[in-house]
Design a protein around this motif. Structure first.
Motif, PDB file in Angstrom:
ATOM      1  N   GLY A  14       0.782  -1.235   0.000  1.00 29.65           N
ATOM      2  CA  GLY A  14       0.000   0.000   0.000  1.00 29.65           C
ATOM      3  C   GLY A  14       0.812   1.282   0.000  1.00 29.65           C
ATOM      4  N   ILE A  15       0.386   2.213   0.839  1.00 32.06           N
ATOM      5  CA  ILE A  15       1.006   3.539   0.902  1.00 32.06           C
ATOM      6  C   ILE A  15       2.475   3.443   1.299  1.00 32.06           C
ATOM      7  CG2 ILE A  15       0.957   5.755   2.111  1.00 32.06           C
ATOM      8  CD1 ILE A  15      -2.120   5.389   2.318  1.00 32.06           C
ATOM      9  N   GLY A  16       2.793   2.560   2.241  1.00 29.62           N
ATOM     10  CA  GLY A  16       4.179   2.422   2.683  1.00 29.62           C
ATOM     11  C   GLY A  16       5.091   1.952   1.566  1.00 29.62           C
ATOM     12  N   ARG A  17       4.623   0.997   0.797  1.00 34.55           N
ATOM     13  CA  ARG A  17       5.405   0.491  -0.341  1.00 34.55           C
ATOM     14  C   ARG A  17       5.588   1.594  -1.383  1.00 34.55           C
ATOM     15  NH1 ARG A  17       6.723  -4.010  -3.508  1.00 34.55           N
ATOM     16  NH2 ARG A  17       6.122  -3.817  -5.688  1.00 34.55           N
ATOM     17  N   ALA A  18       4.514   2.288  -1.711  1.00 33.62           N
ATOM     18  CA  ALA A  18       4.589   3.366  -2.695  1.00 33.62           C
ATOM     19  C   ALA A  18       5.510   4.485  -2.214  1.00 33.62           C
ATOM     20  CB  ALA A  18       3.193   3.912  -2.982  1.00 33.62           C
ATOM     21  N   THR A  19       5.480   4.780  -0.937  1.00 33.24           N
ATOM     22  CA  THR A  19       6.354   5.808  -0.371  1.00 33.24           C
ATOM     23  C   THR A  19       7.807   5.394  -0.483  1.00 33.24           C
ATOM     24  OG1 THR A  19       4.610   6.513   1.155  1.00 33.24           O
ATOM     25  CG2 THR A  19       6.868   7.143   1.711  1.00 33.24           C
ATOM     26  N   ALA A  45       7.418  -9.796   1.340  1.00 32.93           N
ATOM     27  CA  ALA A  45       7.085  -8.577   0.595  1.00 32.93           C
ATOM     28  C   ALA A  45       8.185  -7.526   0.734  1.00 32.93           C
ATOM     29  CB  ALA A  45       5.748  -8.019   1.066  1.00 32.93           C
ATOM     30  N   LEU A  46       8.784  -7.436   1.923  1.00 29.27           N
ATOM     31  CA  LEU A  46       9.876  -6.484   2.115  1.00 29.27           C
ATOM     32  C   LEU A  46      11.088  -6.863   1.268  1.00 29.27           C
ATOM     33  CD1 LEU A  46       9.687  -5.971   5.981  1.00 29.27           C
ATOM     34  CD2 LEU A  46       9.006  -4.315   4.220  1.00 29.27           C
ATOM     35  N   ALA A  47      11.399  -8.151   1.190  1.00 26.47           N
ATOM     36  CA  ALA A  47      12.526  -8.605   0.370  1.00 26.47           C
ATOM     37  C   ALA A  47      12.269  -8.311  -1.106  1.00 26.47           C
ATOM     38  CB  ALA A  47      12.767 -10.093   0.595  1.00 26.47           C
ATOM     39  N   ALA A  73       2.721   2.643   9.320  1.00 24.50           N
ATOM     40  CA  ALA A  73       1.953   1.493   9.816  1.00 24.50           C
ATOM     41  C   ALA A  73       0.746   1.971  10.619  1.00 24.50           C
ATOM     42  CB  ALA A  73       2.837   0.598  10.679  1.00 24.50           C
ATOM     43  N   GLY A  74      -0.362   1.325  10.417  1.00 21.79           N
ATOM     44  CA  GLY A  74      -1.588   1.659  11.140  1.00 21.79           C
ATOM     45  C   GLY A  74      -2.702   0.785  10.618  1.00 21.79           C
ATOM     46  N   MET A 112      18.529   6.597   0.712  1.00 24.21           N
ATOM     47  CA  MET A 112      18.966   5.282   1.189  1.00 24.21           C
ATOM     48  C   MET A 112      17.973   4.870   2.262  1.00 24.21           C
ATOM     49  SD  MET A 112      23.088   5.486   1.309  1.00 24.21           S
ATOM     50  CE  MET A 112      23.153   6.995   2.234  1.00 24.21           C
ATOM     51  N   LEU A 113      17.354   3.720   2.077  1.00 28.23           N
ATOM     52  CA  LEU A 113      16.218   3.331   2.905  1.00 28.23           C
ATOM     53  C   LEU A 113      16.505   2.176   3.850  1.00 28.23           C
ATOM     54  CD1 LEU A 113      13.535   3.227   0.080  1.00 28.23           C
ATOM     55  CD2 LEU A 113      13.987   5.107   1.640  1.00 28.23           C
ATOM     56  N   SER A 114      15.791   2.186   4.945  1.00 26.03           N
ATOM     57  CA  SER A 114      15.539   1.001   5.749  1.00 26.03           C
ATOM     58  C   SER A 114      14.032   0.849   5.701  1.00 26.03           C
ATOM     59  CB  SER A 114      16.007   1.182   7.188  1.00 26.03           C
ATOM     60  OG  SER A 114      17.410   1.153   7.248  1.00 26.03           O
ATOM     61  N   ILE A 115      13.573  -0.355   5.416  1.00 27.25           N
ATOM     62  CA  ILE A 115      12.134  -0.574   5.275  1.00 27.25           C
ATOM     63  C   ILE A 115      11.661  -1.545   6.346  1.00 27.25           C
ATOM     64  CG2 ILE A 115      11.960   0.052   2.840  1.00 27.25           C
ATOM     65  CD1 ILE A 115      12.290  -2.891   2.095  1.00 27.25           C
ATOM     66  N   ALA A 116      10.482  -1.279   6.869  1.00 27.77           N
ATOM     67  CA  ALA A 116       9.939  -2.099   7.950  1.00 27.77           C
ATOM     68  C   ALA A 116       8.512  -2.492   7.630  1.00 27.77           C
ATOM     69  CB  ALA A 116       9.992  -1.336   9.271  1.00 27.77           C
ATOM     70  N   GLY A 117       8.142  -3.674   8.095  1.00 30.84           N
ATOM     71  CA  GLY A 117       6.776  -4.157   7.924  1.00 30.84           C
ATOM     72  C   GLY A 117       6.648  -5.561   8.475  1.00 30.84           C
ATOM     73  N   ARG A 118       5.437  -6.090   8.396  1.00 36.28           N
ATOM     74  CA  ARG A 118       5.179  -7.433   8.931  1.00 36.28           C
ATOM     75  C   ARG A 118       5.579  -8.546   7.976  1.00 36.28           C
ATOM     76  NH1 ARG A 118      -0.823  -6.238  11.067  1.00 36.28           N
ATOM     77  NH2 ARG A 118      -0.903  -5.505   8.936  1.00 36.28           N
TER      78      ARG A 118
END
Length: 192
Positions: free
Chosen positions: A6-11, A31-33, A81-82, A21-27
């Motif tokens: 969703g929004i987090g991925r698009a962001t 999908a994160l990989a 996240a929310g 340079m990103l660090s990405i977080a999620g459940r």
């Protein structure tokens, strides 16, 4: 946070396209990989993946530790996240369900911001953006009071940090055509 979809991925994709340079977080670690691989394939940089569920204390601790111990200070924090926790008077939520909603929609964003602030304050520059939602709904939802809390807390924090070159903002995007909206809020073609 919430970069799995969703929004987090698009962001994350938008920031990567701008050279962040990103660090990405999620459940969802898979999908994160996949997101990391897509960003790297297009020339972007992902410093790390943080698999965590921010509805619980352990997940919040994991994410806050990742921010506090990052190889580089966090300059821009996107608290995305929310999630909603609808209920009715006929089926009130239990205390643990209220706590989960508050953790996911307020406590996680607060803890991550507090973990990022030492580096931002030292640099005298930083951006904290929290994706929120409606503060008042037509139906009861445990996320709503938490969203109101994050808006109030963010406003006070923004006033305090503005002289240090750090901005704190909330963005309430409304309905976005994401998997979550399609599955939860508009599951049928008729409701869409």
């Amino acid at each position: 946070t919430g970069a799995s979809a969703g929004i987090g991925r698009a962001t994350a994709l938008a920031l990567a396209s701008e050279g962040a340079m990103l660090s990405i977080a999620g459940r969802d670690e898979t999908a994160l990989a996949e997101l990391r691989n897509r960003i790297v394939a297009t020339g972007g940089s992902v410093l790390g993946i943080v698999q965590c569920d921010l509805s619980g204390h352990d997940g919040i601790d994991t994410a806050a530790d990742a921010v506090a111990n990052a190889a580089r200070p966090v300059e821009v924090l996107i608290n995305n996240a929310g999630g909603g926790r609808p209920y009715s008077l006929d089926a009130p939520l239990q205390a643990d369900e209220w706590e989960e909603a508050f953790n996911l929609n307020f406590a996680a964003a607060r803890r991550l911001a507090e973990a990022a602030l030492p580096g931002m304050r030292q640099a005298r520059w930083g951006r904290i953006v929290t994706i929120t939602g409606a503060l008042a709904l037509r139906r009861m939802n445990a996320a709503t009071p938490a969203k109101a809390a994050i808006a109030s807390w963010s406003r006070a924090l923004s006033i305090q940090l503005a002289p240090e070159g750090i901005t704190v903002n909330c963005v309430a995007p409304g309905r976005i055509n994401t998997d979550q909206v399609l599955r939860r809020l508009s599951p049928s073609e008729e409701s869409r």
